[in-house]
Design a protein around this motif. Structure first.
Motif, PDB file in Angstrom:
ATOM      1  N   GLY A 183      17.701   0.211  -0.814  1.00 28.69           N
ATOM      2  CA  GLY A 183      17.580  -0.957  -1.684  1.00 28.69           C
ATOM      3  C   GLY A 183      16.152  -1.418  -1.934  1.00 28.69           C
ATOM      4  O   GLY A 183      15.933  -2.442  -2.571  1.00 28.69           O
ATOM      5  N   ARG A 184      15.162  -0.679  -1.440  1.00 33.45           N
ATOM      6  CA  ARG A 184      13.759  -1.076  -1.640  1.00 33.45           C
ATOM      7  C   ARG A 184      13.392  -0.908  -3.120  1.00 33.45           C
ATOM      8  O   ARG A 184      13.603   0.149  -3.706  1.00 33.45           O
ATOM      9  N   VAL A 185      12.840  -1.928  -3.719  1.00 34.98           N
ATOM     10  CA  VAL A 185      12.512  -1.935  -5.150  1.00 34.98           C
ATOM     11  C   VAL A 185      11.032  -1.595  -5.294  1.00 34.98           C
ATOM     12  O   VAL A 185      10.171  -2.268  -4.719  1.00 34.98           O
ATOM     13  N   ALA A 230       0.826  -1.207   0.000  1.00 35.23           N
ATOM     14  CA  ALA A 230       0.000   0.000   0.000  1.00 35.23           C
ATOM     15  C   ALA A 230       0.860   1.257   0.000  1.00 35.23           C
ATOM     16  O   ALA A 230       0.541   2.249  -0.672  1.00 35.23           O
ATOM     17  N   GLU A 231       1.966   1.232   0.765  1.00 35.76           N
ATOM     18  CA  GLU A 231       2.861   2.394   0.775  1.00 35.76           C
ATOM     19  C   GLU A 231       3.457   2.634  -0.601  1.00 35.76           C
ATOM     20  O   GLU A 231       3.558   3.781  -1.059  1.00 35.76           O
ATOM     21  N   ASP A 232       3.851   1.532  -1.306  1.00 36.48           N
ATOM     22  CA  ASP A 232       4.391   1.687  -2.661  1.00 36.48           C
ATOM     23  C   ASP A 232       3.353   2.296  -3.586  1.00 36.48           C
ATOM     24  O   ASP A 232       3.652   3.214  -4.368  1.00 36.48           O
ATOM     25  N   PHE A 250       8.372   9.784   2.139  1.00 40.68           N
ATOM     26  CA  PHE A 250       8.578   8.388   1.727  1.00 40.68           C
ATOM     27  C   PHE A 250      10.049   8.149   1.407  1.00 40.68           C
ATOM     28  O   PHE A 250      10.622   7.104   1.774  1.00 40.68           O
ATOM     29  N   ALA A 251      10.663   9.127   0.698  1.00 41.98           N
ATOM     30  CA  ALA A 251      12.077   8.950   0.341  1.00 41.98           C
ATOM     31  C   ALA A 251      12.955   8.874   1.593  1.00 41.98           C
ATOM     32  O   ALA A 251      13.922   8.114   1.631  1.00 41.98           O
ATOM     33  N   GLU A 252      12.586   9.673   2.631  1.00 41.49           N
ATOM     34  CA  GLU A 252      13.378   9.655   3.868  1.00 41.49           C
ATOM     35  C   GLU A 252      13.200   8.363   4.642  1.00 41.49           C
ATOM     36  O   GLU A 252      14.138   7.848   5.240  1.00 41.49           O
ATOM     37  N   GLU A 253      11.956   7.839   4.649  1.00 36.47           N
ATOM     38  CA  GLU A 253      11.661   6.673   5.479  1.00 36.47           C
ATOM     39  C   GLU A 253      11.902   5.355   4.748  1.00 36.47           C
ATOM     40  O   GLU A 253      11.887   4.302   5.375  1.00 36.47           O
TER      41      GLU A 253
END
Length: 880
Positions: free
Chosen positions: A553-555, A348-350, A546-549
């Motif tokens: 390596g998250r795809v 959901a976050e993605d 989102f970029a900070e948290e």
């Protein structure tokens, strides 16, 4: 009345709308739902009827809910000889402004402006017709109430050829009949107050006469009553000794009977005393037997409870083993569900992050478009605010230019040519400009009569009459044109073409501002620039967070669609894990419930067994104590002796009761009470009769002194006079009512004559919609269609389909509008979102009818479905 323009601002959900209506013909105002079409006509209603200080609910509700501003509306209206611009603001900073353009200029503000418009419309507009020709959105499209329209009645009179010749001579007679009828009758045909007062006076006089007659009759009755009561008193004195002797004898018999009754009571008391020990002895025997039975039952209950307890213990051990297995399965299912929740949260976050990236781009582009449009709108509005030119001023400038041209033509017709020969180099200042002339050269200067030219440094020459009228006209016309050009904001020396160009620029800027407002509105999509900027800022903040948290390596998924698919798949997996967890939880709860039930049963069984053992021991101890005090045989012997003693006492009391008359005391007591009451009643009635005899004697004496017979005669005379006055009024009322009915019937017949033009107009328009062979029947009083005949089949209007009834209702309004076209009392036909039940063929016919009536009348159509009116020929269209 004709509506030429309507401009709204901050009215309900309408930020701003400006609509021009064709004075004749069809104007179609279209747009989606809630864009403000119906608000246009509602605002017109408020302009006409509600002062700016009104606190009505509909005025309060017209204020925008999202801004603290007052609703504002302005209309340009023609009504009779008047043409005026009328504007109001309600609720916040209320104002009213009225500018009358014709027949003469007039400006009014405040409540005086409202009252002036009411005065103009009362003078020039048929309010009943204006209301009847309008259909409001949300209401059934029924036939209009045209019967009360005065302007339509006049038009029908004229069309029928009746006019004043048929109607006016009867008017004074009808007025006189109405006045005579009104003396005794209400407009609804009921007796009025004057007639009711005469009827009531006659009734009151009758009541007074009847009251006097009754008073005289009452005196006669009082004399008879006085004689009867005196006889009653004499009989009472004679009866008193006999009643007293009867009472004394009854009281002596009562004393003897009560003595015999007391002896029976003494014997019954002795029998009751002996019965007590017998009952106690019998109860002691019964209690001993109960103790023996209770001890035996308690022993058996203890044996049975111990056997059941052994069976419950085995079932409890098996249930505990099953419960341990169910708990382990639930723990495994919970761990799987937690893993599925984590996976769904990440998916959901993605998906949200990819959506936010899209919103950053979309909101940014929309904000850029809206901001640029707002800047251009501000620039255009500034130009319009600074621009002094108006269509009216341009027209005045052009008229002034024409006047100047005509004056110059007259001047040029009388012009003279002057030839100047230079003896040295000179400069000639003429009307056409400054000319340089070399020595020896010649130049011809055209000069109008009264005109001048100069030779620099030498002379100034005037040709002809210096006070020539033509020259004066040119100067006056030139000054007038220059003044108007300066009023338009143009510099000195400007020409009419520059004014035309400035007016064209103003119209171009207005068009660009309108286009930019549409562009801004589409970009904002019901938001403000601040709201859109806020949405963009929040989307950017979410992207940054989102970029900070985000873990290194998250795809991320490839796009929004892939992210949504991954989120949906994770959701399905999470749902499956939750169902598995719920199933395991249910199994665990069921196993734990079974163990709990068995444990509670075991605990209860242990408690019950202890209680049963205690009760068994207590029952055995109680039986032992009782036998130590009295043996079973001793109790049986004591009970037999007490029973024999009680039986002997009861037999003696029964013998005494048999010898007694059981009703003797009661009967003698009743006789004593009756004798005493008879004596008391005799004495009371005699005392009442003596008091009434004295009172009647006084009343009879007073009645004789009051002259009651004279009062009766006077009441009869007044009753007869009031009845005569009432009867005269009733005869006059009946005569006036009869004459009124006859004259109304005559006027009703006259009204039927002018129904024909309305029916013909209905049938002419009906043929456009329904085809040939259409006839209608019209109620002459209401001017509403009662039935339609088509192809030889006659059907009542109420039995027609919903679409046909709608079509008949529109045709009726159009027929009325066509008949009053050109009349100062006319009004526009207004149709708001109607004809939802009409098919394409009928819609085409209605389009033809609307076009036909629009040639002479004003028709306004408000619709969210403009295709319904595609059958209309020439039409002025406005898109909101």
């Amino acid at each position: 009345m004709r509506l030429l323009q309507l401009h709204l601002r901050d009215f309900r959900g309408v930020a701003e709308a400006d609509v021009e209506f064709a004075p004749t013909g069809v104007t179609i105002v279209s747009g989606p739902n809630e864009v403000g079409k119906s608000s246009l006509i509602d605002a017109l209603d408020m302009l006409i009827t509600d002062p700016d200080s009104s606190s009505k609910a509909r005025v309060r509700d017209s204020k925008p809910v999202n801004r603290d501003v007052g609703p504002w509306a302005r209309a340009v209206i023609e009504s009779g000889p008047y043409r005026f611009t009328y504007a109001k603001r309600w609720v916040k900073s209320p104002t009213t402004e009225l500018t009358i353009h014709a027949p003469r200029e007039e400006q009014v503000t405040g409540r005086a402006a409202h009252d002036r418009v009411v005065e103009i419309l009362d003078e020039t507009m048929d309010a009943d017709l204006f209301s009847a020709l309008r259909h409001q959105q949300g209401l059934p499209l029924d036939q209009a109430a045209l019967g009360t329209s005065g302007s339509l009645a006049r038009a029908l009179d004229a069309a029928a050829g009746a006019g004043a010749a048929a109607g006016e001579p009867d008017a004074p007679l009808i007025d006189a009949i109405e006045q005579e009828r009104a003396r005794w009758t209400t407009p609804t045909g009921e007796p009025n107050k004057a007639r009711k007062d005469l009827i009531e006076a006659a009734r009151e006089a009758q009541d007074v006469a009847a009251e006097a007659e009754q008073a005289l009759a009452d005196v006669d009755e009082q004399v008879d009553e006085h004689r009867r009561l005196e006889q009653q008193v004499r009989r009472s004195v004679e009866q008193e000794p006999t009643l007293r002797e009867r009472l004394a004898a009854a009281e002596a018999a009562q004393v003897e009977a009560m003595r015999r009754e007391a002896r029976v009571s003494e014997l019954e008391a002795s029998s009751a005393t002996a019965a007590g020990p017998a009952r106690e002895a019998a109860l002691a025997v019964e209690r001993r037997a109960a103790l023996i039975a209770a001890a035996a039952a308690s022993e058996q209950e203890v044996v049975d409870a111990m056997a059941e307890g052994a069976e419950d213990g085995a079932r409890l051990d098996a249930a505990r083993t099953a419960c341990d297995a169910a708990r382990a399965g639930h723990d495994d299912a919970t761990a799987a569900r937690v893993r599925a929740d984590d996976a769904l949260t990440a998916a959901a976050e993605d998906a949200d992050h990819l959506d936010d990236l899209y919103y950053v781009r979309a909101y940014g582009e929309r904000l850029e478009v809206a901001t640029a449009a707002a800047d251009r709108i501000q620039e255009g509005e500034q130009f319009l605010a600074d621009c002094a030119i108006t269509p009216d001023l341009l027209e005045r400038i052009e008229r002034a230019a024409d006047s100047l041209a005509r004056a110059e033509a007259r001047r040029d017709a009388s012009a003279a040519d002057v030839r100047v020969v230079a003896e040295r180099d000179i400069r000639v200042d003429a009307a056409d400009g400054v000319l340089d002339v070399a020595a020896g050269d010649a130049v011809t200067v055209p000069v109008n009569a009264g005109g001048t030219f100069g030779i620099e440094g030498v002379a100034r020459v005037t040709v002809g009459d210096a006070d020539s009228g033509d020259a004066t006209d040119v100067e006056r016309a030139a000054r007038g044109l220059a003044d108007l050009l300066r009023e338009a904001g143009l510099p000195d020396g400007s020409a009419v073409e520059q004014a035309r160009a400035l007016e064209q620029s103003r119209r171009d800027v207005e068009a660009r501002v309108a286009a930019e407002r549409l562009t801004r509105s589409r970009a904002l999509d019901d938001l403000s620039i601040e709201d859109l900027a806020d949405k963009l800022a929040r989307a950017r903040e979410r992207v940054s967070r989102f970029a900070e948290e985000c873990a290194p390596g998250r795809v991320l998924p490839a796009d929004q669609a892939a992210a949504a698919a991954a989120r949906d798949a994770a959701g399905l997996a999470r749902d499956e894990a939750r169902r598995a967890e719920e199933t395991a939880q249910a199994a665990r709860d069921e196993a734990e419930q079974a163990v709990s039930v068995l444990e509670r049963a075991a605990a209860e069984r242990t408690g019950v067994l202890g209680t049963l053992v205690k009760r068994r021991d207590a029952d055995a101890a109680a039986l032992s104590v009782a036998r130590a005090e009295h043996t079973d045989a001793a109790l049986d012997d004591a009970a037999a002796r007490a029973s024999a003693t009680a039986h002997a006492a009861e037999e003696e009391a029964a013998t005494a009761r048999a010898r007694r008359d059981p009703g003797e005391v009661e009967a003698i007591t009743v006789r004593v009470a009756s004798a005493r009451e008879a004596l008391t009643r005799l004495l009371d009635e005699r005392q009442d009769a003596e008091v009434r005899v004295a009172g009647l004697a006084g009343g009879i004496t007073r009645a004789g002194a009051d002259g009651l017979a004279d009062r009766v005669a006077d009441a009869h005379e007044k009753r007869d006079a009031a009845a005569a006055a009432r009867d005269r009024a009733l005869r006059q009322a009946e005569a006036a009512e009869l004459l009124h009915r006859v004259m109304l019937a005559h006027r009703d017949d006259a009204q039927r004559a002018y129904v024909a033009p309305f029916r013909e107009a209905m049938e002419r328009l009906g043929r456009m919609v329904f085809g040939g062979g259409v006839r209608v029947d019209v109620d002459h009083a209401t001017l509403q269609v009662t039935s339609r005949t088509h192809d030889g089949v006659t059907v009542a209007v109420d039995a027609l389909s919903g679409g046909a009834r709608e079509q008949m209702a529109v045709i009726g309004r159009l027929a009325a509008a066509s008949l009053v076209a050109g009349d100062d009392g006319g009004a526009p036909v207004i149709i708001d979102d109607a004809l939802g039940y009409s098919d394409l063929d009928r819609l085409g016919g209605l389009g033809a009818a609307l076009t036909d009536v629009g040639r002479t009348s004003q028709v306004i159509v408000l619709t969210c479905m403009p295709d319904r009116y595609s059958g209309i020929g020439a039409a002025h269209t406005v898109r909101l």
